[in-house]
Design a protein around this motif. Structure first.
Motif, PDB file in Angstrom:
ATOM      1  N   ASP A 203       0.823  -1.212   0.000  1.00 35.28           N
ATOM      2  CA  ASP A 203       0.000   0.000   0.000  1.00 35.28           C
ATOM      3  C   ASP A 203       0.856   1.260   0.000  1.00 35.28           C
ATOM      4  N   LEU A 204       2.138   1.120   0.354  1.00 39.41           N
ATOM      5  CA  LEU A 204       3.037   2.271   0.362  1.00 39.41           C
ATOM      6  C   LEU A 204       3.299   2.810  -1.047  1.00 39.41           C
ATOM      7  N   LYS A 205       2.892   2.053  -2.073  1.00 39.25           N
ATOM      8  CA  LYS A 205       3.032   2.550  -3.447  1.00 39.25           C
ATOM      9  C   LYS A 205       2.221   3.829  -3.632  1.00 39.25           C
ATOM     10  N   ASN A 206       1.179   3.993  -2.809  1.00 38.53           N
ATOM     11  CA  ASN A 206       0.332   5.188  -2.868  1.00 38.53           C
ATOM     12  C   ASN A 206       0.735   6.215  -1.820  1.00 38.53           C
ATOM     13  N   TYR A 207       1.885   6.024  -1.217  1.00 36.02           N
ATOM     14  CA  TYR A 207       2.335   6.876  -0.112  1.00 36.02           C
ATOM     15  C   TYR A 207       3.684   7.519  -0.431  1.00 36.02           C
ATOM     16  N   LYS A 208       4.087   7.458  -1.693  1.00 36.35           N
ATOM     17  CA  LYS A 208       5.396   7.973  -2.091  1.00 36.35           C
ATOM     18  C   LYS A 208       5.495   9.470  -1.815  1.00 36.35           C
ATOM     19  N   GLY A 209       6.682   9.889  -1.426  1.00 39.45           N
ATOM     20  CA  GLY A 209       6.901  11.293  -1.092  1.00 39.45           C
ATOM     21  C   GLY A 209       6.710  11.600   0.371  1.00 39.45           C
ATOM     22  N   LYS A 210       6.111  10.686   1.106  1.00 41.75           N
ATOM     23  CA  LYS A 210       5.905  10.882   2.540  1.00 41.75           C
ATOM     24  C   LYS A 210       7.249  10.767   3.271  1.00 41.75           C
ATOM     25  N   LYS A 211       7.250  11.195   4.519  1.00 43.48           N
ATOM     26  CA  LYS A 211       8.494  11.290   5.293  1.00 43.48           C
ATOM     27  C   LYS A 211       8.849   9.967   5.970  1.00 43.48           C
ATOM     28  N   ILE A 212      10.144   9.637   5.885  1.00 41.68           N
ATOM     29  CA  ILE A 212      10.655   8.389   6.459  1.00 41.68           C
ATOM     30  C   ILE A 212      12.004   8.684   7.135  1.00 41.68           C
ATOM     31  N   PRO A 213      12.317   8.060   8.262  1.00 44.76           N
ATOM     32  CA  PRO A 213      13.598   8.340   8.937  1.00 44.76           C
ATOM     33  C   PRO A 213      14.791   7.827   8.139  1.00 44.76           C
ATOM     34  N   SER A 214      15.919   8.548   8.256  1.00 51.66           N
ATOM     35  CA  SER A 214      17.118   8.166   7.505  1.00 51.66           C
ATOM     36  C   SER A 214      18.368   8.674   8.217  1.00 51.66           C
ATOM     37  N   LYS A 215      19.530   8.317   7.666  1.00 55.68           N
ATOM     38  CA  LYS A 215      20.835   8.802   8.136  1.00 55.68           C
ATOM     39  C   LYS A 215      20.996   8.676   9.649  1.00 55.68           C
TER      40      LYS A 215
ATOM     41  N   MET B 293      17.601  11.132  11.479  1.00 56.05           N
ATOM     42  CA  MET B 293      17.248  10.803  12.861  1.00 56.05           C
ATOM     43  C   MET B 293      18.483  10.284  13.599  1.00 56.05           C
ATOM     44  N   ALA B 294      18.540  10.535  14.898  1.00 54.57           N
ATOM     45  CA  ALA B 294      19.702  10.128  15.696  1.00 54.57           C
ATOM     46  C   ALA B 294      19.743   8.632  15.950  1.00 54.57           C
ATOM     47  N   GLY B 295      18.591   7.993  16.026  1.00 50.75           N
ATOM     48  CA  GLY B 295      18.593   6.571  16.331  1.00 50.75           C
ATOM     49  C   GLY B 295      17.205   5.969  16.260  1.00 50.75           C
ATOM     50  N   LEU B 296      17.119   4.686  16.604  1.00 53.40           N
ATOM     51  CA  LEU B 296      15.866   3.938  16.501  1.00 53.40           C
ATOM     52  C   LEU B 296      14.750   4.572  17.319  1.00 53.40           C
ATOM     53  N   ALA B 297      15.019   4.908  18.580  1.00 52.80           N
ATOM     54  CA  ALA B 297      13.974   5.432  19.457  1.00 52.80           C
ATOM     55  C   ALA B 297      13.388   6.738  18.914  1.00 52.80           C
ATOM     56  N   LYS B 298      14.256   7.666  18.506  1.00 55.09           N
ATOM     57  CA  LYS B 298      13.767   8.941  18.001  1.00 55.09           C
ATOM     58  C   LYS B 298      13.024   8.767  16.679  1.00 55.09           C
ATOM     59  N   ALA B 299      13.474   7.807  15.881  1.00 58.54           N
ATOM     60  CA  ALA B 299      12.791   7.541  14.607  1.00 58.54           C
ATOM     61  C   ALA B 299      11.386   7.007  14.851  1.00 58.54           C
ATOM     62  N   ALA B 300      11.273   6.100  15.817  1.00 62.26           N
ATOM     63  CA  ALA B 300       9.963   5.535  16.138  1.00 62.26           C
ATOM     64  C   ALA B 300       9.054   6.595  16.755  1.00 62.26           C
TER      65      ALA B 300
ATOM     66  N   LEU C 127       7.099   9.047  14.584  1.00 60.99           N
ATOM     67  CA  LEU C 127       5.790   8.687  14.033  1.00 60.99           C
ATOM     68  C   LEU C 127       4.685   9.264  14.916  1.00 60.99           C
ATOM     69  N   GLY C 128       4.909   9.206  16.219  1.00 60.66           N
ATOM     70  CA  GLY C 128       3.913   9.736  17.149  1.00 60.66           C
ATOM     71  C   GLY C 128       3.821  11.253  17.118  1.00 60.66           C
ATOM     72  N   SER C 129       4.953  11.914  16.872  1.00 59.57           N
ATOM     73  CA  SER C 129       4.973  13.378  16.870  1.00 59.57           C
ATOM     74  C   SER C 129       4.645  13.980  15.509  1.00 59.57           C
ATOM     75  N   GLY C 130       4.617  13.144  14.476  1.00 60.12           N
ATOM     76  CA  GLY C 130       4.322  13.631  13.132  1.00 60.12           C
ATOM     77  C   GLY C 130       5.549  14.040  12.337  1.00 60.12           C
ATOM     78  N   ARG C 131       6.729  13.831  12.891  1.00 58.18           N
ATOM     79  CA  ARG C 131       7.949  14.181  12.150  1.00 58.18           C
ATOM     80  C   ARG C 131       8.147  13.269  10.943  1.00 58.18           C
ATOM     81  N   VAL C 132       7.672  12.023  11.062  1.00 59.26           N
ATOM     82  CA  VAL C 132       7.724  11.088   9.931  1.00 59.26           C
ATOM     83  C   VAL C 132       6.361  10.430   9.763  1.00 59.26           C
ATOM     84  N   ASP C 133       6.119   9.896   8.588  1.00 59.39           N
ATOM     85  CA  ASP C 133       4.828   9.264   8.272  1.00 59.39           C
ATOM     86  C   ASP C 133       4.916   7.742   8.279  1.00 59.39           C
ATOM     87  N   VAL C 134       6.136   7.234   8.142  1.00 58.12           N
ATOM     88  CA  VAL C 134       6.406   5.796   8.126  1.00 58.12           C
ATOM     89  C   VAL C 134       7.623   5.573   9.012  1.00 58.12           C
TER      90      VAL C 134
END
Length: 325
Positions: free
Chosen positions: A129-141, A171-178, A181-188
């Protein structure tokens, strides 16, 4: 009386000196409050209580940071997940060109389960279903636990999309990346299943239905693509318990081992005592930290690479357990 007091004082001084000179063995972990840190505390507690060894959990930035330190013999023990272990042992992915030839296995602690999560009210249910979610924010680096980005890439390939299809948010690490999602900084995001993090994010998003793990595809083509990108270090398992935060229906998520490591200069006696204590005190470990209750003791010695430390091999053989070596 004075003689007795003097003798007692000398005894106390000698005992204190002995304690002061006792060697403390370091057990490197991820930052405080994380699964890795709680794992280290549980192991150090059991080893210290059940042997003549003093072990202490030492929180650090993440396993990406401390694995090379174990390889350089600067830290005695540490933990990592099966995906990062594969990269480190073979010199691929996160550790491309930096094979850690001196690390040695102690044993599997328990299986880890994680998955790709979104906010439930998006209507997304499966990874494709993410094929319809392209361009949304995802954690990286990621600056720690950089392997998480590789996990995300493998999961996305399973759904027929690419990491490059999304907007990257460092994102600094796993916890902040996860938590992003709750804070709206990322969508996935990548969220450990059944973790305190998942519960916290699910509660933050309760007015939007909480979080939802996307169902990964176990059909031959997508599964083979997933295994190729993950260097065959990860597998998919189905979770049906809808009481777990983010599991809205039977859902396939990612499973990997969580393992304990040492290095090739650790003495056979030390590796043997630590491994033996872990083998013989599974109930105590489970009481100290719940994920140990998922461990299958018979599988502790079955990781094919890197090699098991000779001291650990001795402990498994004495216990009548199979071991790769």
């Amino acid at each position: 009386m004075k003689t007795i007091i003097y003798a007692s004082a000398v005894g106390v001084l000698l005992a204190t000196a002995g304690i002061a000179n006792a060697q403390v063995y370091s057990v490197a972990t991820n930052p405080q409050g994380t699964l890795g840190h709680r794992t280290g505390i549980a192991v150090a507690k059991v080893v210290t209580a059940k042997t003549d060894i003093t072990a202490r959990a030492q929180p650090m930035g993440g396993s990406t940071t401390y694995l090379p330190m174990i390889n350089r013999h600067e830290i005695d023990f540490g933990f990592t997940n099966g995906g990062e272990l594969k990269h480190a042992a073979d010199g691929v992915g996160t550790f491309k060109g930096r094979k850690l030839e001196n690390i040695r296995m102690v044993g599997v602690m328990f299986p880890l389960r994680s998955g790709v999560a979104v906010v439930a009210d998006t209507g997304l249910k499966k990874i494709s279903d993410l094929k319809n979610y392209k361009g949304k924010k995802i954690p990286s680096k990621f600056t720690s636990l950089a392997i998480v980005e590789d996990f995300l890439k493998a999961a996305l390939v399973n759904g027929g999309v690419k990491f490059e299809d999304f907007t990257h948010v460092p994102m600094a690490g796993l916890a902040k990346a996860a938590l992003g999602l709750g804070s709206g900084r990322v969508d996935v995001s990548w969220v450990p299943v059944g973790s305190g993090l998942a519960k916290k994010i699910n509660n933050q998003l309760r007015n939007r239905g909480g979080i939802r793990y996307l169902d990964l595809d176990t059909s031959e083509g997508p599964y083979n693509a997933f295994k190729k990108v993950s260097y065959n270090a990860l597998k998919l398992v189905k979770i049906s318990d809808t009481k777990i935060a983010g599991i809205k229906a039977p859902t396939h998520v990612v499973e990997m081992t969580y393992v304990m490591l040492t290095h090739n200069k650790t003495t056979n006696e030390l590796a043997y005592k630590v491994t033996k204590a872990i083998i013989e005190n599974q109930k105590a470990l489970g009481k100290s930290f719940g994920p140990f209750n998922r461990n299958k003791k018979a599988d502790m010695g079955t990781v094919p690479s890197p090699a098991y430390h000779p001291g650990a091999v001795k402990a498994y053989k004495e216990a009548g357990m199979r071991v790769s070596h």
